[in-house]
Design a protein around this motif. Structure first.
Motif, PDB file in Angstrom:
ATOM      1  N   CYS A  34       0.936  -1.115  -0.229  1.00 62.13           N
ATOM      2  CA  CYS A  34       0.154  -0.070  -0.020  1.00 62.13           C
ATOM      3  C   CYS A  34       0.803   1.384   0.100  1.00 62.13           C
ATOM      4  O   CYS A  34       0.753   2.242  -0.778  1.00 62.13           O
ATOM      5  N   THR A  37       2.566   1.584  -3.393  1.00 58.36           N
ATOM      6  CA  THR A  37       1.380   1.957  -4.319  1.00 58.36           C
ATOM      7  C   THR A  37       1.394   3.615  -4.480  1.00 58.36           C
ATOM      8  O   THR A  37       1.005   4.037  -5.749  1.00 58.36           O
ATOM      9  N   PHE A  41       1.162   6.321  -8.060  1.00 60.24           N
ATOM     10  CA  PHE A  41       0.148   7.360  -8.381  1.00 60.24           C
ATOM     11  C   PHE A  41       0.821   8.432  -8.640  1.00 60.24           C
ATOM     12  O   PHE A  41       0.768   9.338  -9.513  1.00 60.24           O
ATOM     13  N   PHE A 167      -2.998   2.391 -10.095  1.00 59.81           N
ATOM     14  CA  PHE A 167      -3.094   3.554  -9.533  1.00 59.81           C
ATOM     15  C   PHE A 167      -2.211   4.687 -10.183  1.00 59.81           C
ATOM     16  O   PHE A 167      -2.302   5.958 -10.221  1.00 59.81           O
ATOM     17  N   ILE A 170      -4.795   6.004 -12.690  1.00 54.61           N
ATOM     18  CA  ILE A 170      -5.479   6.895 -11.856  1.00 54.61           C
ATOM     19  C   ILE A 170      -4.762   8.336 -11.989  1.00 54.61           C
ATOM     20  O   ILE A 170      -5.444   9.363 -12.169  1.00 54.61           O
TER      21      ILE A 170
END
Length: 478
Positions: A34, A37, A41, A167, A170
């Motif tokens: 997490c 990650t 992004f 991500f 995104i």
């Protein structure tokens, strides 16, 4: 207490020691995945912002398409310097967390320096700042892509990296949407001032995130851990010298071709829509780019889900083939039809980059850290292909220039054929897809080692294992 606090956050790691990282379960790997990650992004946002600024600087600084591609040359040209140079050295001598912190520092430094370059309307100065940012992001990719791939059960590595890279997708959606509202709807001076505020916000965030990485205790994956995983899969691929890891170099070539094609399409998407679709201004074209990037992100989630049921190499083969099938018509089609082709291409591009990383690292064992740098260095294609496409677009229009990325997709397709039909490629990949390493722990809290010994979880967590303990890989013999 204070000494123990700082000892646990030491950035130096011994690569000749086994740790528990080789057998991380899904639960053990959740927090570090997490945290890492977030980095995906960040560089997705930076990459999407670059595509938007490409068109913005053409307008505000009166640049032609070929010269505006200097942004991509500076950004992606920095990747080999990081992945084969300074970031690779830090990764092998310190560890993944040290590279994360170093990359974030360079990213923040470049963002801060970009502000005076923008204030003085210096495109060359801004390219230098983008080069520094590219070094930071190249460092992050050198560490984050392999870390996500090896942090957890190897059976799910392609799924993990595609979910993390989603991500990234995104971020590439958010940046063009932001650009359409803060760059293209204001006068030139106001727009440039808004760019300054964006880069100041980026700098503040990444420096804060670097502090979080320093204070966090996350598993370090060593060369010995990777040698253990390679032995456990019985892939028989890790014992050769590095220069004979031909599958790795083929993957790096595929990454060069694929990344060059992807970056070229995204860099000139706004130009393509603006030129080939009637009544499409740059602001509207930027929103269309955001929509195509949304399809890119959706494709990564969908591709990761498919990989749970179908072998990743097969999913990869279908997706890369579709990039060629739908990319070719975009050369001759115009208006909504041509732009729709690019939408579909970007949907199928989604899983290609992370899957090449994951498949290319299969079986590298003790060469994993060094090898990952070569695959990430393939991103240099993003510096080479856009200028070619920009020159073609200046001469023949952006529509016809789509022939350039299609040709590079064909180069990457050679790896697709090899990994699906050449036994030496296919068998190594499949061996890792069926292993049960990391899927369960022994009930006595001990993890088996491939040489028949055992190592306690306590020893693995604290890293006190040494070359004389059973179950520890001696890197001189690996």
């Amino acid at each position: 207490m204070s000494r123990e606090f700082w000892r646990r956050r030491s950035l130096r790691v011994r690569d000749d020691q086994r740790t528990k990282a080789a057998e991380l379960t899904l639960r053990d790997s959740l927090y570090p995945i997490c945290l890492v990650t977030i980095l995906f992004f960040l560089w997705g946002f930076s990459y999407g912002l670059l595509d938007t600024l490409n068109k913005h600087f053409q307008t505000t600084l009166d640049l032609n398409k070929a010269r505006s591609s200097g942004l991509q040359v500076a950004y992606f040209g920095a990747y080999p310097l990081a992945s084969l140079g300074h970031a690779a050295w830090i990764l092998r001598h310190f560890g993944y967390r040290a590279v994360f912190i170093w990359g974030l520092f360079l990213y923040g430094l470049g963002a801060l320096l970009a502000i005076p370059a923008i204030m003085h309307h210096s495109f060359a100065g801004f390219c230098v700042c983008i080069f520094i940012i590219g070094n930071g992001l190249g460092s992050l990719e050198t560490a984050a892509n392999p870390y996500i791939t090896v942090c957890g059960p190897p059976k799910f590595s392609e799924i993990r990296i595609n979910l993390a890279q989603a991500f990234n997708g995104i971020g590439t959606v958010v940046a063009p949407v932001l650009g359409s509202y803060v760059f293209f709807v204001f006068d030139d001076e106001t727009a440039l001032r808004n760019v300054q505020w964006v880069y100041l916000a980026i700098a503040c965030f990444v420096f804060l995130l670097a502090g979080v990485f320093y204070l966090s205790v996350i598993p370090e994956i060593t060369d010995a851990d990777m040698a253990y995983q390679a032995a456990e899969t019985h892939a028989d691929a890790a014992d050769r010298p590095f220069r004979k890891q031909y599958r790795l170099f083929h993957a790096a070539f595929a990454q060069f071709c694929y990344t060059g094609a992807q970056v070229a399409i995204a860099s000139y998407f706004i130009n393509y829509a603006n030129e080939t679709r009637p009544d499409t201004d740059p602001a509207l074209a930027s929103k269309f780019l955001a929509g195509s990037q949304a399809g890119f992100a959706i494709g990564r989630f969908g591709g990761a889900a498919l990989m749970h049921f179908v072998k990743p190499r097969i999913v990869f083969g279908v997706f890369m083939t579709m990039c060629i099938v739908f990319g070719a018509p975009a050369i001759t089609q115009r208006g909504d039809a041509g732009m729709s082709m690019l939408y579909v291409v970007m949907l199928f591009e989604s899983i290609c980059f992370p899957t090449i990383v994951a498949l290319g690292m299969r079986g590298l064992g003790r060469h994993t850290k060094r090898g990952s740098g070569w695959i990430v260095a393939g991103v240099f294609g993003g510096a080479c292909v856009p200028p070619l496409m920009g020159a073609a677009a200046d001469l023949h229009g952006t529509g016809f220039a789509m022939v350039v990325p299609v040709c590079f997709f064909l180069g990457s397709w050679t790896y697709v054929l090899a990994v699906n039909f050449v036994p030496s490629y296919r068998d190594t990949v499949d061996a890792f897809s069926t292993t049960d390493v990391g899927l369960r722990e022994r009930e006595d809290g001990v993890v088996e080692a491939h040489d028949g010994g055992a190592v306690s979880k306590g020893d693995m967590e604290t890293g006190v294992a040494d070359g004389n303990k059973p179950g520890v890989v001696n890197m001189e013999k690996a």
